[in-house]
Design a protein around this motif. Structure first.
Motif, PDB file in Angstrom:
ATOM      1  N   GLN A 172       0.830  -1.209   0.000  1.00 26.60           N
ATOM      2  CA  GLN A 172       0.000   0.000   0.000  1.00 26.60           C
ATOM      3  C   GLN A 172       0.863   1.257   0.000  1.00 26.60           C
ATOM      4  O   GLN A 172       0.560   2.237  -0.686  1.00 26.60           O
ATOM      5  CB  GLN A 172      -0.930  -0.008   1.217  1.00 26.60           C
ATOM      6  N   SER A 173       1.952   1.200   0.780  1.00 32.85           N
ATOM      7  CA  SER A 173       2.868   2.346   0.832  1.00 32.85           C
ATOM      8  C   SER A 173       3.511   2.599  -0.519  1.00 32.85           C
ATOM      9  O   SER A 173       3.674   3.739  -0.949  1.00 32.85           O
ATOM     10  CB  SER A 173       3.959   2.103   1.890  1.00 32.85           C
ATOM     11  N   GLN A 174       3.871   1.510  -1.211  1.00 37.20           N
ATOM     12  CA  GLN A 174       4.507   1.652  -2.514  1.00 37.20           C
ATOM     13  C   GLN A 174       3.557   2.271  -3.532  1.00 37.20           C
ATOM     14  O   GLN A 174       3.953   3.103  -4.351  1.00 37.20           O
ATOM     15  CB  GLN A 174       5.004   0.293  -3.006  1.00 37.20           C
ATOM     16  N   GLN A 175       2.263   1.847  -3.478  1.00 32.75           N
ATOM     17  CA  GLN A 175       1.268   2.418  -4.389  1.00 32.75           C
ATOM     18  C   GLN A 175       1.052   3.902  -4.108  1.00 32.75           C
ATOM     19  O   GLN A 175       0.988   4.726  -5.030  1.00 32.75           O
ATOM     20  CB  GLN A 175      -0.061   1.652  -4.250  1.00 32.75           C
ATOM     21  N   LYS A 176       0.956   4.236  -2.825  1.00 34.79           N
ATOM     22  CA  LYS A 176       0.765   5.634  -2.454  1.00 34.79           C
ATOM     23  C   LYS A 176       1.990   6.467  -2.823  1.00 34.79           C
ATOM     24  O   LYS A 176       1.869   7.613  -3.265  1.00 34.79           O
ATOM     25  CB  LYS A 176       0.508   5.733  -0.946  1.00 34.79           C
ATOM     26  N   LEU A 177       3.171   5.859  -2.646  1.00 34.74           N
ATOM     27  CA  LEU A 177       4.415   6.548  -2.976  1.00 34.74           C
ATOM     28  C   LEU A 177       4.458   6.888  -4.463  1.00 34.74           C
ATOM     29  O   LEU A 177       4.857   7.987  -4.854  1.00 34.74           O
ATOM     30  CB  LEU A 177       5.618   5.670  -2.604  1.00 34.74           C
ATOM     31  N   LYS A 178       4.021   5.931  -5.300  1.00 35.97           N
ATOM     32  CA  LYS A 178       4.033   6.155  -6.749  1.00 35.97           C
ATOM     33  C   LYS A 178       3.136   7.337  -7.120  1.00 35.97           C
ATOM     34  O   LYS A 178       3.490   8.195  -7.946  1.00 35.97           O
ATOM     35  CB  LYS A 178       3.569   4.885  -7.462  1.00 35.97           C
ATOM     36  N   LYS A 179       1.923   7.392  -6.515  1.00 33.17           N
ATOM     37  CA  LYS A 179       1.002   8.501  -6.779  1.00 33.17           C
ATOM     38  C   LYS A 179       1.595   9.833  -6.318  1.00 33.17           C
ATOM     39  O   LYS A 179       1.490  10.857  -6.995  1.00 33.17           O
ATOM     40  CB  LYS A 179      -0.331   8.255  -6.068  1.00 33.17           C
ATOM     41  N   LEU A 180       2.213   9.793  -5.128  1.00 32.60           N
ATOM     42  CA  LEU A 180       2.803  11.030  -4.597  1.00 32.60           C
ATOM     43  C   LEU A 180       3.949  11.524  -5.469  1.00 32.60           C
ATOM     44  O   LEU A 180       4.103  12.723  -5.691  1.00 32.60           O
ATOM     45  CB  LEU A 180       3.305  10.792  -3.169  1.00 32.60           C
ATOM     46  N   GLN A 181       4.763  10.602  -5.953  1.00 35.37           N
ATOM     47  CA  GLN A 181       5.879  10.990  -6.810  1.00 35.37           C
ATOM     48  C   GLN A 181       5.371  11.643  -8.092  1.00 35.37           C
ATOM     49  O   GLN A 181       5.968  12.608  -8.587  1.00 35.37           O
ATOM     50  CB  GLN A 181       6.749   9.771  -7.126  1.00 35.37           C
ATOM     51  N   GLN A 182       4.262  11.127  -8.615  1.00 35.63           N
ATOM     52  CA  GLN A 182       3.656  11.735  -9.803  1.00 35.63           C
ATOM     53  C   GLN A 182       3.137  13.132  -9.459  1.00 35.63           C
ATOM     54  O   GLN A 182       3.279  14.076 -10.241  1.00 35.63           O
ATOM     55  CB  GLN A 182       2.509  10.844 -10.300  1.00 35.63           C
ATOM     56  N   ALA A 236       4.246  17.434  -0.048  1.00 32.03           N
ATOM     57  CA  ALA A 236       4.283  16.168  -0.788  1.00 32.03           C
ATOM     58  C   ALA A 236       5.647  15.507  -0.675  1.00 32.03           C
ATOM     59  O   ALA A 236       5.751  14.285  -0.524  1.00 32.03           O
ATOM     60  CB  ALA A 236       3.924  16.416  -2.253  1.00 32.03           C
ATOM     61  N   MET A 237       6.720  16.309  -0.741  1.00 37.02           N
ATOM     62  CA  MET A 237       8.076  15.769  -0.644  1.00 37.02           C
ATOM     63  C   MET A 237       8.330  15.144   0.716  1.00 37.02           C
ATOM     64  O   MET A 237       8.958  14.087   0.822  1.00 37.02           O
ATOM     65  CB  MET A 237       9.106  16.866  -0.916  1.00 37.02           C
ATOM     66  N   MET A 238       7.836  15.794   1.775  1.00 38.18           N
ATOM     67  CA  MET A 238       8.021  15.253   3.123  1.00 38.18           C
ATOM     68  C   MET A 238       7.308  13.902   3.254  1.00 38.18           C
ATOM     69  O   MET A 238       7.824  12.963   3.862  1.00 38.18           O
ATOM     70  CB  MET A 238       7.494  16.237   4.169  1.00 38.18           C
ATOM     71  N   GLU A 239       6.116  13.802   2.643  1.00 39.20           N
ATOM     72  CA  GLU A 239       5.374  12.543   2.695  1.00 39.20           C
ATOM     73  C   GLU A 239       6.078  11.467   1.882  1.00 39.20           C
ATOM     74  O   GLU A 239       6.116  10.300   2.261  1.00 39.20           O
ATOM     75  CB  GLU A 239       3.952  12.757   2.189  1.00 39.20           C
ATOM     76  N   VAL A 240       6.676  11.879   0.726  1.00 45.11           N
ATOM     77  CA  VAL A 240       7.431  10.942  -0.101  1.00 45.11           C
ATOM     78  C   VAL A 240       8.603  10.371   0.689  1.00 45.11           C
ATOM     79  O   VAL A 240       8.843   9.161   0.705  1.00 45.11           O
ATOM     80  CB  VAL A 240       7.940  11.626  -1.398  1.00 45.11           C
ATOM     81  N   GLU A 241       9.364  11.266   1.361  1.00 44.18           N
ATOM     82  CA  GLU A 241      10.517  10.831   2.151  1.00 44.18           C
ATOM     83  C   GLU A 241      10.093   9.865   3.254  1.00 44.18           C
ATOM     84  O   GLU A 241      10.779   8.884   3.545  1.00 44.18           O
ATOM     85  CB  GLU A 241      11.228  12.043   2.752  1.00 44.18           C
ATOM     86  N   SER A 242       8.931  10.145   3.869  1.00 48.96           N
ATOM     87  CA  SER A 242       8.431   9.277   4.932  1.00 48.96           C
ATOM     88  C   SER A 242       8.065   7.900   4.394  1.00 48.96           C
ATOM     89  O   SER A 242       8.390   6.871   4.992  1.00 48.96           O
ATOM     90  CB  SER A 242       7.210   9.934   5.589  1.00 48.96           C
ATOM     91  N   LEU A 243       7.416   7.883   3.225  1.00 46.09           N
ATOM     92  CA  LEU A 243       6.995   6.601   2.636  1.00 46.09           C
ATOM     93  C   LEU A 243       8.167   5.807   2.084  1.00 46.09           C
ATOM     94  O   LEU A 243       8.141   4.583   2.068  1.00 46.09           O
ATOM     95  CB  LEU A 243       5.967   6.854   1.522  1.00 46.09           C
ATOM     96  N   GLU A 244       9.204   6.509   1.606  1.00 47.05           N
ATOM     97  CA  GLU A 244      10.380   5.823   1.062  1.00 47.05           C
ATOM     98  C   GLU A 244      11.058   4.954   2.117  1.00 47.05           C
ATOM     99  O   GLU A 244      11.687   3.949   1.814  1.00 47.05           O
ATOM    100  CB  GLU A 244      11.370   6.827   0.478  1.00 47.05           C
ATOM    101  N   LYS A 245      10.959   5.372   3.374  1.00 47.49           N
ATOM    102  CA  LYS A 245      11.560   4.590   4.458  1.00 47.49           C
ATOM    103  C   LYS A 245      10.802   3.276   4.672  1.00 47.49           C
ATOM    104  O   LYS A 245      11.359   2.293   5.159  1.00 47.49           O
ATOM    105  CB  LYS A 245      11.563   5.400   5.756  1.00 47.49           C
ATOM    106  N   LEU A 246       9.510   3.278   4.327  1.00 53.39           N
ATOM    107  CA  LEU A 246       8.693   2.079   4.535  1.00 53.39           C
ATOM    108  C   LEU A 246       8.678   1.175   3.308  1.00 53.39           C
ATOM    109  O   LEU A 246       8.530  -0.028   3.419  1.00 53.39           O
ATOM    110  CB  LEU A 246       7.244   2.480   4.871  1.00 53.39           C
ATOM    111  N   ALA A 247       8.823   1.801   2.136  1.00 54.90           N
ATOM    112  CA  ALA A 247       8.690   1.040   0.877  1.00 54.90           C
ATOM    113  C   ALA A 247       9.862   0.122   0.641  1.00 54.90           C
ATOM    114  O   ALA A 247      10.939   0.351   1.130  1.00 54.90           O
ATOM    115  CB  ALA A 247       8.545   2.011  -0.278  1.00 54.90           C
TER     116      ALA A 247
END
Length: 645
Positions: free
Chosen positions: A565-575, A634-645
């Motif tokens: 789920q984190s990876q899917q959300k990360l992909k959307k956030l990166q876009q 968005a960048m802060m959320e990306v960085e947070s999700l990258e740690k989980l992905a």
């Protein structure tokens, strides 16, 4: 205690220093940093008086004594024992000791009251100088720097240059000058010795100025960073980590000031160009011309964070098993290095081989390379092609070659443009590539040798102290190159920051065995601290192999479902981040366009038009602020999700 005021010094026609100033106070711990060639070592030589300034002054207080450790001391030779060489620091004490011995010898055959008085006088002064402890002090420092007790009576000339440098450092520390100047002191020290020097410098009674590329050493030793850049001495009140943060902030402020000033200059120049022919505007034009002439220009920020953007390719893909030692022993006469030990390397292993000097690290590298005879079995895997980098590789460079010719001799099929790109990654730009090897500094030759090794397309690298003589920018380049490298390597290094950035396994030699810690250097340090604490508590050394402590490594706490789920959300956030970046770029252009309109003097003659543009400017400025906030969130959320992905 020492003041450098408006210092100027020229190397040929190039100004190394241009009205630079610095004030050193008692107990200052200064780290002197900067790229190779900026004049760090030159400044130390100016301070000790070896060079004469072309302008300005260097003045010191009357009680300021200076001690200087420099690389020239590598060639110092003496037939005296290293203990006696170190004790030369106690000049007066040694003179008194000699006089005491002479008087005692004379009293054996000619006892007189006069001699008794003389002996009492000498002994009183000797005791006041704490002369009875000088040998113990010298032994303590030499042993702290890695010498064994039985080596203290060995003549200095029997040691290599690096070990001689340690003796000279010991002598300097025993002299206790009020200002200690150290030029790359960690280049010839192993990890235990570096840690010992760190502790000594932290508690040193005088001031210290250190030239070093070792970030951890600077972080642990200094409270001031002085950066040599653009002929100036830039002062940062903190250690190296603080300097990195503070410099980033200063650069942002300077970049903003530079851009604002450049915009103002462009506006002024446009006004001058537009109205210089109008007599009615002559006064305004002349006023603006004078304002430009008087302008104190803000320098453009030069980004010295070099980036490697070349992809290092492998000629062949090796098998899963890269290298193996089975039941290997190695000895030099009675000195045993390895005894019935095993080792294994798999594809993709990034190993740092660490530990004290004399344990056999370089010997192990040669064993892996196949240039050292052994008892036991050495096995290289399928399709493994290795390249070996060591300090003697610098001597193998053809000094008559240009840099680009030296790379061509690797037999590569790369074009000149590609070779220039590789050299550019290692800080050789434009006409530098046509320099001959013989005119390069030691650090520059190291960069060429490293470029050649990575260009070899080998899938297995052996590197022995690759960061020696490299400045911090060059070390950063090597770190990036190795992080991008897809092969396997074993590195011997005492640079802890470098090791922490490039290794995923740690090897060390203990009890004549090759031992492995299956993690990063930082994890290894924590494990060693825990191991040492348990040793102290139990009163006995633990015997289990470090590979058995895998449970101590942090385990993932995120389930596979949550990770997906984190990876899917990360992909959307990166876009979303990409879309926001495009939006910010578009708004910045609109803002620049409206600013340009507002800078046009004619707009002020049309009130309606001015109001429209002003409203448009306020609107786009608000939209840009909102877009930047959204991008940052968005960048802060990306960085947070990258740690989980």
């Amino acid at each position: 205690m020492l003041s450098i005021n408006n210092l100027s010094f020229y190397f040929g026609s190039r100004a190394l220093y241009d009205e630079a100033s610095l004030h050193i106070k008692p107990k200052d711990r200064i780290g002197l940093i900067g790229a190779n060639g900026t004049g760090k070592s030159t400044l130390l030589r100016l301070v000790v008086g070896e060079y004469t300034p072309d302008g300005g002054t260097i003045s010191k207080s009357g009680d300021c004594s200076i001690g200087f450790l420099n690389q020239d001391l590598l060639s110092y030779e003496s037939s005296e024992s290293i203990l006696n060489v170190a004790m030369q620091a106690f000049e007066r004490e040694m003179v008194l000791q000699k006089k005491i011995d002479e008087v005692l010898h004379e009293m054996e055959t000619n006892y007189r009251d006069e001699l008794v008085d003389k002996l009492a006088k000498y002994q009183e002064e000797f005791e006041a100088l704490d002369g009875y402890t000088i040998q113990a002090k010298a032994e303590e420092i030499l042993e702290g720097l890695g010498f064994k007790t039985e080596e203290l009576q060995v003549p200095l000339q029997r040691f290599s240059g690096g070990w001689r440098m340690r003796v000279m450092l010991a002598k300097l520390l025993l002299q206790k000058p009020s200002l200690l100047l150290l030029d790359e002191p960690t280049n010839h020290l192993d990890l235990p010795s570096i840690e010992w020097v760190e502790n000594y410098v932290r508690n040193y009674e005088g001031a210290v100025m250190i030239v070093s590329h070792d970030r951890y050493f600077l972080d642990n030793c200094v409270n001031i960073i002085v950066e040599v850049s653009g002929g100036k001495l830039n002062y940062y009140p903190g250690n190296y980590s603080f300097y990195i943060e503070e410099k980033t902030l200063r650069n942002e402020i300077q970049r903003g000031a530079y851009e604002n000033q450049q915009a103002k200059i462009r506006q002024t120049e446009r006004f001058i160009e537009r109205f210089k022919a109008k007599a009615s505007k002559a006064r305004q034009v002349q006023s603006r011309v004078k304002s430009l002439e008087k302008l104190d220009f803000v320098d453009e920020v030069i980004d010295d964070t070099a980036r490697v953007n070349f992809k290092f390719t492998l000629a062949t893909q090796p098998g899963k098993n890269i290298f193996q030692l089975e039941d290997v022993s190695k000895a030099y006469g009675e000195k045993r290095i390895l005894t019935h030990t095993d080792a294994y390397l798999g594809r993709g292993d990034k190993v740092a081989l660490i530990g004290a000097n004399g344990k056999g690290k370089s010997t192990l590298l040669r064993i892996i390379a196949g240039t050292e005879s052994i008892e036991g079995k050495r096995q290289i895997g399928h399709n493994v092609a290795f390249a070996f980098y060591a300090q003697h590789q610098l001597e193998a460079l053809n000094i008559e070659n240009t840099l680009i010719d030296e790379l061509r001799e690797m037999g590569t099929d790369k074009t000149e443009a590609q070779l220039r790109g590789i050299l550019g990654c290692f800080l050789f730009s434009s006409d530098d590539v046509f320099k001959k090897i013989k005119v390069l500094s030691g650090g520059e030759k190291s960069r060429v040798a490293l470029a050649k090794m990575l260009l070899s397309e080998a899938n297995f690298l052996l590197l022995d102290e690759p960061t020696n003589h490299l400045d911090m920018i060059s070390v950063n380049i090597l770190i990036q190159a190795l992080q991008q490298y897809e092969g396997t390597y074993v590195i011997v290094s005492h640079d802890r920051y470098f090791v922490s950035e490039v290794a995923n396994k740690i090897w060390y030699i203990e009890d004549e065995q090759i031992k492995e810690y299956p993690g990063t250097y930082d994890e290894y340090v924590l494990w060693q601290q825990e191991r040492e604490a348990i040793r102290k508590e139990s009163g006995a050394a633990r015997t289990e192999k470090p590979v058995e402590v895998k449970v101590a490594k942090p385990q993932p706490t995120v389930s596979d479902t949550e990770r997906k789920q984190s990876q899917q959300k990360l992909k959307k956030l990166q876009q979303q981040v990409e879309e926001l970046e495009g939006q910010v770029s578009k708004l910045e252009k609109q803002k620049a366009d409206t600013e340009a309109q507002l800078a046009d003097p004619e707009i002020y003659q049309n009130t309606v038009k001015f109001n429209e543009v002003q409203k448009a400017y306020d609107r786009v400025k608000q939209q840009l602020s909102q877009a930047n906030d959204a991008w940052e969130s968005a960048m802060m959320e990306v960085e947070s999700l990258e740690k989980l992905a």
